[in-house]
Design a protein around this motif. Structure first.
Motif, PDB file in Angstrom:
ATOM      1  N   ILE A 172       0.843  -1.206   0.000  1.00  0.00           N
ATOM      2  CA  ILE A 172       0.000   0.000   0.000  1.00  0.00           C
ATOM      3  C   ILE A 172       0.873   1.249   0.000  1.00  0.00           C
ATOM      4  O   ILE A 172       0.664   2.178  -0.777  1.00  0.00           O
ATOM      5  CB  ILE A 172      -0.938  -0.007   1.220  1.00  0.00           C
ATOM      6  CG1 ILE A 172      -2.013  -1.067   1.039  1.00  0.00           C
ATOM      7  CG2 ILE A 172      -1.581   1.354   1.424  1.00  0.00           C
ATOM      8  CD1 ILE A 172      -2.903  -1.228   2.230  1.00  0.00           C
ATOM      9  N   SER A 173       1.873   1.254   0.866  1.00  0.00           N
ATOM     10  CA  SER A 173       2.732   2.434   0.959  1.00  0.00           C
ATOM     11  C   SER A 173       3.415   2.712  -0.364  1.00  0.00           C
ATOM     12  O   SER A 173       3.500   3.870  -0.799  1.00  0.00           O
ATOM     13  CB  SER A 173       3.804   2.248   2.030  1.00  0.00           C
ATOM     14  OG  SER A 173       3.192   1.941   3.245  1.00  0.00           O
TER      15      SER A 173
ATOM     16  N   TRP B  39       1.058   4.234  -2.778  1.00  0.00           N
ATOM     17  CA  TRP B  39       0.710   5.614  -2.463  1.00  0.00           C
ATOM     18  C   TRP B  39       1.881   6.567  -2.648  1.00  0.00           C
ATOM     19  O   TRP B  39       1.680   7.755  -2.844  1.00  0.00           O
ATOM     20  CB  TRP B  39       0.150   5.707  -1.037  1.00  0.00           C
ATOM     21  CG  TRP B  39      -1.312   5.887  -1.079  1.00  0.00           C
ATOM     22  CD1 TRP B  39      -1.989   7.059  -0.971  1.00  0.00           C
ATOM     23  CD2 TRP B  39      -2.303   4.886  -1.290  1.00  0.00           C
ATOM     24  NE1 TRP B  39      -3.325   6.844  -1.108  1.00  0.00           N
ATOM     25  CE2 TRP B  39      -3.557   5.524  -1.306  1.00  0.00           C
ATOM     26  CE3 TRP B  39      -2.275   3.513  -1.479  1.00  0.00           C
ATOM     27  CZ2 TRP B  39      -4.754   4.844  -1.486  1.00  0.00           C
ATOM     28  CZ3 TRP B  39      -3.456   2.840  -1.653  1.00  0.00           C
ATOM     29  CH2 TRP B  39      -4.679   3.500  -1.657  1.00  0.00           C
ATOM     30  N   LEU B  40       3.089   6.035  -2.559  1.00  0.00           N
ATOM     31  CA  LEU B  40       4.237   6.939  -2.651  1.00  0.00           C
ATOM     32  C   LEU B  40       4.810   7.043  -4.063  1.00  0.00           C
ATOM     33  O   LEU B  40       5.472   8.019  -4.385  1.00  0.00           O
ATOM     34  CB  LEU B  40       5.328   6.507  -1.679  1.00  0.00           C
ATOM     35  CG  LEU B  40       5.014   6.840  -0.227  1.00  0.00           C
ATOM     36  CD1 LEU B  40       6.132   6.386   0.678  1.00  0.00           C
ATOM     37  CD2 LEU B  40       4.792   8.344  -0.050  1.00  0.00           C
ATOM     38  N   ILE B  41       4.528   6.031  -4.899  1.00  0.00           N
ATOM     39  CA  ILE B  41       5.150   6.023  -6.235  1.00  0.00           C
ATOM     40  C   ILE B  41       4.966   7.346  -6.990  1.00  0.00           C
ATOM     41  O   ILE B  41       5.948   7.924  -7.461  1.00  0.00           O
ATOM     42  CB  ILE B  41       4.643   4.837  -7.083  1.00  0.00           C
ATOM     43  CG1 ILE B  41       5.511   3.619  -6.793  1.00  0.00           C
ATOM     44  CG2 ILE B  41       4.686   5.138  -8.567  1.00  0.00           C
ATOM     45  CD1 ILE B  41       5.184   2.424  -7.639  1.00  0.00           C
TER      46      ILE B  41
END
Lengths: 288, 512
Positions: free
Chosen positions: A30-31, A34-36
């Motif tokens: 998930i992280s 969301w960060l890509i």
């Protein structure tokens, strides 16, 4: 201890470890998702030129940033300062107006209170840009249609409609406080400024934060008022113009650089004030 | 039927019972409403007659000061030690008369025709160029006349209230209570504090929100479009012609139903979008919150902070970036997938009608989940832990626990939030416009009416209106304002239901 019991606990622990590991993997995925986009944004801002298939830049440079500050057509610093000035003034005035309105609706009783609340709720649902052409004429009437004051005026004028969340907060402060102060001879003005406001720090900060970050992301109003007048561009309009240019090879890194520079002040604010923000979001939802 | 009987019914039985009961009691309720009708009418009439009563009262029972107030507003107040209030009334009256004589009057007079002469072009230099001279600007006329009407209404209100006030002062003086200017001033911060606080917000709201809305609704009944565009050309009242043009299916007067077809498609997608956008965010956000909240997970704060980053970065940046990344040719996503050999041809993320819709909903979850996650985190912790413990002892599976404990609780608490999200998504301009810009255009056969030109598969009603007025060359404000009015009615209806039924309104006093 009995071996079977030990075994039982061991297997339970193992199962829990598996579960937690699974959760960690999920959270990591998930992280990453969301960060890509943000990693991509930062990376591309340092690219020499835009290459379609490259996530990381092939040649590193600060050309994008340089372009933002040296280009004579795309004066990013001007948009940034415009937006910053608008955001600062709007934050203060809008917070004041929103809190005044919500305090009145929460604490003071007058004849038209409930109709007014309903009215303010539904009038905000009319597609606002339809009225822009009229607002434009009104701004011409006031002779401020070509300055950033017009944007401030529009943002601030509509802020009474956002009373909902802070009213919910004021509703939770016990009334006995007001009554005690009134018995001691305070008038309602004193109660508001000396008693309720100091107790409402979370909602004051939340309202300030929202009012400050609003103008940074406003595209609709700003693009309409700035039609053909690049002195009035805020970052949203400016960057939108930048990214829809034909020569994307050069301008895309500049857009990314602009995005980074725009996000920085708001990210800093959000992380400093995260506690208040969460309180505001949660409170607003529960009260409905 | 007793309560216990009702409670012993199963779910469907209860619904059935309620439905039957609703229809059975219908005549009774209508009768009751009907019985109350005359008294309601009477009350309404009384309210309507209030100003007249005030006038008669002041004329018959008033002394010379009150009677002079008929001519000079505020006279009664000035002569009875309420100088500031009286002067305010009087100043408004004078200002109003000056405004009407110099300015408002002529615009009001022009309102029925919206101007006589728009623009004259005078040829100069042997007809090679023109000088344009502008005369009447219909929009300006409309704006100023609505402002003038607002001033008239304010005047009427002030006129009757000052008469009433003057009578009150006279009666107070009669029984020996002298009014006191100081007390009035004190009341600004005390008894009439609501008025003090609300003055500025209401001026802002009425001038920059209500006034434009009123004028836009009026424009829905004019022929404001690219052929009639002030200041070059006048606009005219056409009353219901716009409605007839837009919604007729005959090909002689209308467009053979193409507009209606496009309208139906856009409306359907708007509702589908609002549904999926709301519920996908809600459930996925809740699940993420539950995962982070799970026992044994460390670094909870870190995970939350990662998600909050999405909220902190201004939405337009992430949306524009996303639309760039997902571009069908030259977008980084497609290029990387091709490099890795996962696909051979570009995937039309935002240019295929179906795929674009799915992509938009997915990107929207990317944006929306962090909000829902933050909101749910606090709420989930409020659920009493012993509920879960007893469920565990009874041997309930995690799924069962979720559907029987977590979900009902969350739904109960957040229903208003859900509906307001639904309404918000109907009007969600940013996500659609910045991401796909309305997406691939509709393909029509036959003569396409200009209002429909440029409308895309992923356009919501609101982005359609935006295109109709801003980017489309046709600039059809008349049609756009009708569409806007329709969205407004639907959305306002939902919101009022939520508002009237929400817990915080019903038991407002409980909290305090």
């Amino acid at each position: 201890m009995n071996t079977s019991v030990k075994k039982h606990y061991a297997s339970r622990r193992a199962r829990r470890t598996v579960k937690v590991t699974f959760i960690y993997i999920l959270l990591a995925i998930i992280s990453v998702i969301w960060l890509i986009p943000f990693v991509y944004l930062v990376m591309q801002s340092f690219a020499e030129r835009y290459v379609a298939g490259a996530f990381f830049p092939e040649t590193w440079s600060v050309r994008g940033y340089k372009l933002l500050f040296t280009d004579s057509v795309y004066e990013f610093w001007k948009w940034w300062l415009n937006t910053f000035a608008i955001a600062c003034v709007t934050a203060v005035l809008q917070t004041l107006i929103t809190l005044m309105t919500s305090y009145t609706l929460s604490r003071l009783r007058f004849k038209l209170r409930k109709p007014l609340m309903k009215f303010m709720l539904i009038i905000g649902m009319f597609p606002s840009f339809l009225g822009m052409i009229i607002i434009y004429y009104m701004l011409q009437l006031l002779k401020i249609d070509t300055s950033i004051y017009s944007l401030i005026l529009i943002y601030v004028a509509g802020s009474a409609g956002g009373y909902y969340i802070s009213k919910g907060f004021f509703d939770t402060i016990p009334r006995s406080l007001d009554e005690a102060a009134m018995i001691d001879g305070a008038n309602k003005n004193t109660v508001f400024f000396r008693i309720i406001l100091p107790l409402s720090k979370p909602i004051v900060v939340y309202t300030l934060l929202m009012a400050f970050s609003g103008p940074w992301g406003d595209y609709m109003t700003a693009s309409y008022l700035a039609k053909g007048n690049s002195n009035m561009w805020n970052v949203a309009v400016g960057l939108q113009n930048l990214v829809s240019k034909a020569n994307q090879e050069v301008y895309f890194p500049a857009f990314c650089a602009g995005g980074v520079l725009t996000s920085i002040p708001i990210i800093i604010l959000f992380f400093c004030l995260q506690k208040y923000y969460v309180e505001g979001v949660t409170g607003g939802a529960v009260k409905g | 039927m007793t309560t216990i009987e009702y409670l012993s019914m199963s779910g469907p039985q209860r619904t059935f019972f309620k439905t039957v009961d609703f229809f059975r009691s219908l005549p009774q309720r209508i009768e009751r409403k009907g019985a109350r009708f005359p008294s309601k009418l009477r009350n309404f009439g009384k309210k309507l007659m209030g100003p007249v009563n005030t006038c008669v009262d002041a004329a018959v029972h008033g002394d010379w000061r009150t009677r002079l107030s008929f001519l000079f507003m505020g006279f009664g107040q000035i002569t009875r030690h309420q100088i500031i209030r009286g002067v305010c009334y009087f100043v408004y009256e004078v200002a109003f008369i000056i405004y009407m004589a110099l300015f408002g009057g002529k615009y009001l007079k022009a309102m029925p025709s919206l101007g006589q002469l728009g623009q004259i072009s005078i040829p100069v230099d042997n007809q090679s160029s023109f000088i344009n001279i502008y005369y009447d600007n219909s929009l300006q006329i409309l704006l100023y006349s609505v402002i003038s009407i607002a001033f008239i209404l304010i005047l009427a209100y002030l006129y009757f209230s000052q008469l009433k006030d003057s009578m009150n002062l006279q009666r107070a003086a009669y029984i020996g209570r002298r009014s006191n200017e100081k007390q009035t001033l004190k009341n600004i911060l005390d008894r009439s504090y609501a008025k003090t606080l609300l003055t500025i917000p209401m001026i802002g709201l009425f001038s920059f929100t209500v006034l434009p809305v009123v004028i836009m609704i009026l424009i829905g009944f004019t022929n404001y479009n690219s052929y009639h565009q002030p200041p070059a050309a006048l606009i005219d009242w056409v009353l219901f012609e716009n409605w007839a043009n837009l919604f007729s299916t005959s090909s002689s007067s209308g467009d053979g139903g193409i507009f209606l077809y496009a309208f139906g498609m856009v409306l359907m997608w708007t509702l589908v979008w609002a549904f999926f956008a709301t519920f996908s965010n809600y459930f996925l956000g809740m699940i993420v919150a539950m995962i982070i909240n799970a026992k044994g997970v460390k670094l909870k704060k870190l995970w939350r902070t990662v998600l909050v980053t999405t909220i902190a970065v201004p939405q337009f940046i992430s949306l524009l970036l996303m639309s760039k990344m997902l571009a069908s040719s030259g977008g980084v996503v497609n290029e990387l997938l091709k490099q890795w050999g996962l696909i051979s041809a570009n995937i039309p993320w935002l240019s295929d009608p179906i795929i674009a819709k799915v992509t938009i909903i997915l990107v929207n979850t990317w944006i929306g989940i962090p909000y829902t996650m933050l909101m749910c985190t606090g709420l989930l912790m409020n659920i009493p832990a012993d509920l879960y413990e007893s469920a565990k002892i009874d041997g309930a599976s995690p799924f069962k626990t979720y559907t029987k404990i977590t979900l009902p609780y969350m739904l109960f608490v957040t229903t208003p939030y859900l509906i307001s999200q639904f309404v918000g998504n109907i009007n969600n301009f940013n996500v659609i416009y910045l991401l796909s810009g309305g997406g691939p255009s509709f393909v029509f056969t036959g003569t396409v009416p200009q209002q429909v030109a440029g409308v895309g598969e992923t356009d919501l009603l609101i982005t359609w209106i935006y295109k109709m007025t801003m980017t489309n060359a046709f600039n059809d404000y008349g049609a756009a304002s009708i569409l806007g009015l329709m969205i407004f009615v639907v959305v306002a209806f939902f919101s009022l239901i939520v508002f009237n039924n929400s817990k915080s309104i019903k038991n407002e006093e409980d909290y305090q």
